[in-house]
Design a protein around this motif. Structure first.
Motif, PDB file in Angstrom:
ATOM      1  N   GLY A 214       0.811  -1.198   0.000  1.00  0.00           N
ATOM      2  CA  GLY A 214       0.000   0.000   0.000  1.00  0.00           C
ATOM      3  C   GLY A 214       0.850   1.256   0.000  1.00  0.00           C
TER       4      GLY A 214
ATOM      5  N   HIS B 189      -3.505   8.189 -10.889  1.00  0.00           N
ATOM      6  CA  HIS B 189      -4.725   7.859 -10.142  1.00  0.00           C
ATOM      7  C   HIS B 189      -5.952   8.281 -10.950  1.00  0.00           C
ATOM      8  CE1 HIS B 189      -2.098   8.586  -6.347  1.00  0.00           C
ATOM      9  NE2 HIS B 189      -1.958   7.329  -6.774  1.00  0.00           N
TER      10      HIS B 189
ATOM     11  N   PHE C 107      -6.607   5.833 -13.662  1.00  0.00           N
ATOM     12  CA  PHE C 107      -7.197   4.610 -13.124  1.00  0.00           C
ATOM     13  C   PHE C 107      -8.686   4.819 -12.831  1.00  0.00           C
ATOM     14  CE2 PHE C 107      -8.441   2.129  -9.363  1.00  0.00           C
ATOM     15  CZ  PHE C 107      -8.276   0.837  -9.854  1.00  0.00           C
TER      16      PHE C 107
ATOM     17  N   THR D  31     -11.973  -0.106  -7.433  1.00  0.00           N
ATOM     18  CA  THR D  31     -11.199  -1.340  -7.518  1.00  0.00           C
ATOM     19  C   THR D  31     -11.215  -1.851  -8.950  1.00  0.00           C
ATOM     20  OG1 THR D  31     -10.853  -3.525  -6.539  1.00  0.00           O
ATOM     21  CG2 THR D  31     -13.130  -2.822  -6.832  1.00  0.00           C
TER      22      THR D  31
ATOM     23  N   MET E  45      -5.643  -3.382  -8.622  1.00  0.00           N
ATOM     24  CA  MET E  45      -5.383  -2.220  -7.775  1.00  0.00           C
ATOM     25  C   MET E  45      -6.676  -1.820  -7.077  1.00  0.00           C
ATOM     26  SD  MET E  45      -3.419   1.412  -8.187  1.00  0.00           S
ATOM     27  CE  MET E  45      -4.477   2.397  -9.204  1.00  0.00           C
TER      28      MET E  45
ATOM     29  N   LEU F 219      -7.992   1.734  -5.015  1.00  0.00           N
ATOM     30  CA  LEU F 219      -7.648   3.122  -4.731  1.00  0.00           C
ATOM     31  C   LEU F 219      -8.753   3.702  -3.858  1.00  0.00           C
ATOM     32  CD1 LEU F 219      -6.156   5.731  -7.046  1.00  0.00           C
ATOM     33  CD2 LEU F 219      -8.259   6.312  -5.846  1.00  0.00           C
TER      34      LEU F 219
ATOM     35  N   THR G 249      -3.442   3.666  -2.201  1.00  0.00           N
ATOM     36  CA  THR G 249      -3.551   2.563  -3.152  1.00  0.00           C
ATOM     37  C   THR G 249      -3.097   1.290  -2.459  1.00  0.00           C
ATOM     38  OG1 THR G 249      -1.316   2.909  -4.032  1.00  0.00           O
ATOM     39  CG2 THR G 249      -3.136   4.036  -5.164  1.00  0.00           C
ATOM     40  N   SER G 250      -3.679   0.179  -2.870  1.00  0.00           N
ATOM     41  CA  SER G 250      -3.243  -1.129  -2.382  1.00  0.00           C
ATOM     42  C   SER G 250      -3.353  -2.120  -3.528  1.00  0.00           C
ATOM     43  CB  SER G 250      -4.048  -1.568  -1.157  1.00  0.00           C
ATOM     44  OG  SER G 250      -5.425  -1.581  -1.432  1.00  0.00           O
ATOM     45  N   CYS G 251      -2.839  -3.318  -3.302  1.00  0.00           N
ATOM     46  CA  CYS G 251      -2.604  -4.256  -4.396  1.00  0.00           C
ATOM     47  C   CYS G 251      -3.863  -4.748  -5.112  1.00  0.00           C
ATOM     48  CB  CYS G 251      -1.807  -5.449  -3.889  1.00  0.00           C
ATOM     49  SG  CYS G 251      -2.704  -6.468  -2.689  1.00  0.00           S
ATOM     50  N   GLY G 252      -4.901  -5.097  -4.412  1.00  0.00           N
ATOM     51  CA  GLY G 252      -6.081  -5.659  -5.052  1.00  0.00           C
ATOM     52  C   GLY G 252      -5.861  -7.047  -5.630  1.00  0.00           C
TER      53      GLY G 252
END
Length: 189
Positions: free
Chosen positions: A2, A12, A15, A80, A87, A89, A131-134
């Motif tokens: 993250g 961002h 995305f 997501t 990802m 967000l 943000t994180s991996c997803g």
């Protein structure tokens, strides 16, 4: 995994533009109240600048986000990836409700395509982007938008929508007032 940012960066924004759905989370200050999580579809979100977004809020069976924002302003908007690279967000911020026939509505409304059943705009001052991996989010294929809500709103008509809002959108499920309810109760909408 993250990462945290103080603002929405161009990557961002790119995305967010690719996502067909986002989720809005809010909660009352009381630990006894309900946490609300609402999915949002259609092209209703606008990035105003690196620290502010707004979305067109359509009629729903409740108005929890509005009540929570009136009480404490806390809101999280989550995107997501269901297609492409993984990802998640999240936008953390302070939100406010903008009602029709106000100066702020008049300034923001032209940025949106007004859909049948619109009841308010939610604006969010973003103070943190994460943000994180997803990695565990499954793949889903986008087939298109549902037009059920818009057909319903058109069939209700303006008077029918006002009656529905008075019945379902004036207070939250926890009994908290909403800005829409306050305006309806004074007859100013």
């Amino acid at each position: 995994m993250g990462k945290s940012f103080e603002a929405i960066l161009p990557e961002h924004e790119a995305f967010i533009a690719k996502q067909h759905i986002f989720f809005v989370g809010s909660a009352p200050l009381s630990g006894d109240g309900h946490v609300n999580l609402s999915p949002k579809g259609h092209d209703v979100l606008r990035i105003m600048n690196a620290n502010e977004v707004a979305y067109l809020d359509l009629t729903g069976s409740g108005n929890e986000t509005s009540a929570h924002l009136e009480e404490n302003g806390r809101i999280t908007v989550m995107f997501t990836a269901f297609e492409g690279p993984p990802m998640i967000l999240r936008l953390y911020g302070q939100g406010r409700v903008i009602l029709p026939e106000t100066p702020e509505w008049e300034a923001l409304a032209p940025m949106f395509t007004m859909l049948p059943g619109v009841r308010q705009i939610i604006a969010v001052k973003v103070h943190e982007v994460k943000t994180s991996c997803g990695f565990s989010v499954p793949f889903y294929n986008y087939e298109g938008e549902r037009n059920t809500l818009q057909k319903w709103a058109v069939n209700k008509g303006e008077e029918g929508l006002l009656a529905y809002w008075q019945e379902k959108n004036m207070i939250s499920m926890d009994g908290m007032p909403t800005p829409l309810g306050e305006k309806l109760s004074t007859g100013n909408l």
